[in-house]
Design a protein around this motif. Structure first.
Motif, short mmCIF file in Angstrom:
data_model
loop_
_atom_site.label_atom_id
_atom_site.label_comp_id
_atom_site.label_asym_id
_atom_site.label_seq_id
_atom_site.Cartn_x
_atom_site.Cartn_y
_atom_site.Cartn_z
N ASN A 1 0.77 -1.18 -0.14
CA ASN A 1 0.07 0.00 -0.05
C ASN A 1 0.98 1.26 -0.15
OD1 ASN A 1 -2.57 -1.21 -0.05
ND2 ASN A 1 -2.53 -1.61 1.99
N GLU A 2 2.18 1.11 0.20
CA GLU A 2 3.03 2.38 0.30
C GLU A 2 3.38 2.80 -1.00
OE1 GLU A 2 4.83 5.55 1.36
OE2 GLU A 2 4.05 4.41 2.92
N THR A 3 3.05 4.09 -1.11
CA THR A 3 3.35 4.74 -2.63
C THR A 3 4.46 5.29 -2.47
OG1 THR A 3 1.83 6.39 -2.11
CG2 THR A 3 0.99 4.68 -3.34
N GLY A 4 5.43 5.69 -1.63
CA GLY A 4 6.60 6.71 -1.57
C GLY A 4 7.64 5.88 -1.12
N PRO A 5 8.74 6.78 -0.81
CA PRO A 5 10.10 6.19 -0.83
C PRO A 5 10.03 5.41 0.49
CG PRO A 5 10.02 8.54 -0.40
CD PRO A 5 8.68 8.40 -0.87
N ALA A 6 9.16 5.32 1.36
CA ALA A 6 9.18 4.41 2.70
C ALA A 6 9.07 3.19 2.38
CB ALA A 6 8.16 4.98 3.52
N ARG A 7 8.71 2.84 1.08
CA ARG A 7 8.47 1.52 0.62
C ARG A 7 9.50 0.69 0.48
NH1 ARG A 7 5.52 1.75 -4.28
NH2 ARG A 7 7.42 2.02 -5.44
N ARG A 8 10.69 1.55 0.05
CA ARG A 8 11.88 0.65 -0.12
C ARG A 8 12.39 0.34 1.36
NH1 ARG A 8 15.91 -1.39 -3.63
NH2 ARG A 8 17.13 -2.49 -1.97
N LYS A 9 12.15 1.20 2.34
CA LYS A 9 12.74 0.74 3.59
C LYS A 9 11.94 -0.29 4.39
CE LYS A 9 14.65 5.68 4.47
NZ LYS A 9 14.50 6.70 5.48
N MET A 10 10.80 -0.29 3.83
CA MET A 10 9.81 -1.37 4.28
C MET A 10 10.37 -2.61 3.80
SD MET A 10 6.13 0.75 4.12
CE MET A 10 5.22 -0.83 4.91
N ILE A 11 10.39 -2.78 2.61
CA ILE A 11 11.14 -3.88 1.93
C ILE A 11 12.39 -4.30 2.41
CG2 ILE A 11 12.13 -4.81 -0.32
CD1 ILE A 11 9.82 -3.07 -1.74
N ASP A 12 13.53 -3.38 2.54
CA ASP A 12 14.89 -3.71 3.05
C ASP A 12 14.54 -4.18 4.48
OD1 ASP A 12 15.73 -2.78 0.89
OD2 ASP A 12 16.57 -0.93 1.86
N ALA A 13 13.62 -3.82 5.36
CA ALA A 13 13.59 -4.37 6.68
C ALA A 13 12.52 -5.67 6.80
CB ALA A 13 12.46 -3.51 7.52
N LEU A 14 11.71 -6.12 5.97
CA LEU A 14 10.85 -7.00 5.91
C LEU A 14 11.43 -8.41 5.23
CD1 LEU A 14 8.20 -7.96 6.97
CD2 LEU A 14 7.05 -7.25 5.10
N CYS A 15 11.89 -7.80 3.68
CA CYS A 15 12.62 -8.85 2.85
C CYS A 15 14.12 -9.40 3.05
CB CYS A 15 12.11 -8.60 1.73
SG CYS A 15 10.11 -8.20 1.40
N ARG B 1 13.23 -11.08 -8.66
CA ARG B 1 14.32 -11.38 -7.52
C ARG B 1 14.98 -10.13 -6.98
NH1 ARG B 1 16.05 -16.02 -5.17
NH2 ARG B 1 14.97 -17.36 -6.50
N GLY B 2 15.02 -10.12 -5.79
CA GLY B 2 15.90 -9.06 -5.19
C GLY B 2 14.86 -7.93 -4.53
N ARG B 3 15.36 -7.39 -3.94
CA ARG B 3 14.54 -6.14 -3.27
C ARG B 3 14.25 -4.94 -4.30
NH1 ARG B 3 18.25 -5.31 1.93
NH2 ARG B 3 17.36 -7.15 3.34
N ASP B 4 15.08 -4.73 -5.23
CA ASP B 4 15.05 -3.57 -5.97
C ASP B 4 13.96 -3.92 -7.29
OD1 ASP B 4 16.97 -2.05 -5.23
OD2 ASP B 4 18.53 -2.69 -6.62
N VAL C 1 7.35 -17.69 2.27
CA VAL C 1 8.41 -18.53 2.96
C VAL C 1 9.21 -17.51 3.81
CG1 VAL C 1 10.55 -19.95 2.55
CG2 VAL C 1 8.47 -20.04 0.97
N VAL C 2 9.45 -17.90 5.05
CA VAL C 2 9.93 -17.01 6.06
C VAL C 2 11.43 -17.58 6.43
CG1 VAL C 2 9.86 -16.13 8.16
CG2 VAL C 2 7.79 -16.27 6.99
N ARG C 3 12.37 -16.94 6.09
CA ARG C 3 13.82 -17.34 6.84
C ARG C 3 14.21 -16.10 7.96
NH1 ARG C 3 15.21 -17.15 1.12
NH2 ARG C 3 14.04 -18.68 0.24
N ASP C 4 14.52 -16.67 9.02
CA ASP C 4 15.25 -16.06 10.29
C ASP C 4 14.16 -14.66 10.32
OD1 ASP C 4 17.17 -17.60 10.73
OD2 ASP C 4 18.33 -16.74 9.03
N GLY C 5 12.81 -14.77 10.14
CA GLY C 5 11.90 -13.64 10.40
C GLY C 5 11.51 -12.72 9.24
N ARG C 6 12.15 -13.10 8.40
CA ARG C 6 12.20 -12.36 7.24
C ARG C 6 11.66 -12.89 6.00
NH1 ARG C 6 17.52 -8.68 6.13
NH2 ARG C 6 16.47 -6.86 6.65
N ILE C 7 10.95 -12.21 4.88
CA ILE C 7 10.32 -12.80 3.92
C ILE C 7 11.58 -13.37 2.83
CG2 ILE C 7 8.77 -12.61 1.82
CD1 ILE C 7 7.19 -10.93 3.44
N GLY C 8 11.71 -14.57 2.49
CA GLY C 8 12.60 -14.89 1.56
C GLY C 8 11.86 -15.37 0.22
#
Length: 120
Positions: free
Chosen positions: A16-30, A44-47, A100-107
């Protein structure tokens, strides 16, 4: 032990995030090499995930993702249904994701589309 409901809620929030915060969320979650696959996309990959979400947001401006019910999970897997639609209306797209979760993050995310709008 992973809180699968909280993980799914955070995952929906990043879609749902449309701004630059989305990338920070991806980095934290995935994980860095997160894989996303559904009938219309495979990245494949965060980018690449960030780019995919951005493209979906452009295709469905003003629409929001919502969880469609309870989240079910065990071991390193979670599954949940989601809807995409107007904030106060019925979803026009419905999907089902297995995460699929790996060490608490989305893999990895394996997505299925159950309801999609007809092509105009």
């Amino acid at each position: 032990m992973t809180d699968f409901t909280a993980l799914a809620e955070q995952y929906i929030a990043l879609w749902n995030e449309t701004g630059p915060a989305r990338r920070k969320m991806i980095d934290a979650l995935c994980e860095e090499d997160v894989a996303y696959t559904d009938p219309l996309a495979a990245v494949r990959g965060r980018d690449a995930l960030d780019g995919l979400i951005g493209a979906v947001r452009e295709q469905f401006p003003g629409m929001v993702f919502r969880l469609g019910g309870p989240v079910d999970g065990h071991h390193d897997l979670a599954r949940f249904t989601w809807h995409l639609g107007p904030r106060d209306g019925e979803g026009i797209v419905t999907g089902f994701d297995v995460v699929v979760v790996r060490d608490g993050r989305i893999g990895a995310v394996h997505g299925f589309l159950d309801k999609v709008p007809a092509a105009a």
